[in-house]
Motif scaffolding. Structure first.
Motif: not given
Length: 190
Positions: A32-53
């Motif tokens: 659930x933490x992972x799925x919620x993290x994938x929902x977030x936008x506009x942060x350093x983590x969301x950039x990394x998630x997108x960069x990693x595909x």
């Protein structure tokens, strides 16, 4: 510890509770933490998630997590170890589900009546939150952000870390996506 959480990290934790509620889960898990993290936008983590595909492969992540739940939460390493001694997890799951219904090993119990109105966090989810603090401290950050949660999800052994690694998101690749090559060499809090 929660006073150190950024707005985004707090949104991730509350989003995890929402994911657990939608799924009718008894408790909030690392998944659930992972799925919620994938929902977030506009942060350093969301950039990394997108960069990693990972954003583009969210459906694949969710399918892999669902399959792991069907195996009763066994990690890929657990399944391989058991296969090494002749135990076929796929066959066991098929037999158990044939006798007791699909998803029985996943612990899906449907909606239960909630007395407290809150879902507890599993020990694994609590470990992720604690690990994120250790990672932040190891990086000498005065806050716990979404990036620390993402790193913790890759650092704590288990199904979520295995699924992320299978999709190319290891501690090292996430750290590089977050901080570049300069991020290496800082403490990987143990």
């Amino acid at each position: 510890m929660f006073e150190r959480f950024t707005v985004g990290a707090r949104a991730t934790v509350t989003g995890a509770v929402t994911h657990a509620e939608r799924a009718g889960a008894d408790s909030v898990t690392e998944e659930h933490l992972l799925l919620s993290l994938l929902d977030q936008e506009g942060s350093r983590a969301s950039f990394a998630v997108a960069a990693l595909g990972l954003t583009d492969r969210r459906a694949s992540l969710e399918d892999t997590l669902r399959e792991a739940r069907r195996r009763g939460g066994l990690t890929r390493a657990d399944a391989e170890a058991l296969a090494g001694i002749g135990i076929d997890i796929t066959e066991i799951v098929a037999r158990v589900e044939g006798a007791h219904g699909e998803g029985v090993l996943a612990g899906d119990r449907g909606n239960r009546r909630w007395w407290s109105g809150r879902r507890p966090f599993t020990s694994g989810a609590k470990s992720i939150l604690e690990k994120s603090l250790r990672i932040a401290l190891g990086r000498r950050d005065r806050f716990i952000g979404e990036e620390h949660l993402l790193l913790a999800l890759t650092a704590c052994p288990g199904v979520v870390a295995d699924v992320l690694a299978d999709h190319g998101a290891t501690y090292a690749t996430v750290e590089r996506a977050l901080y570049g090559d300069g991020g290496q060499g800082r403490a990987r809090a143990s």
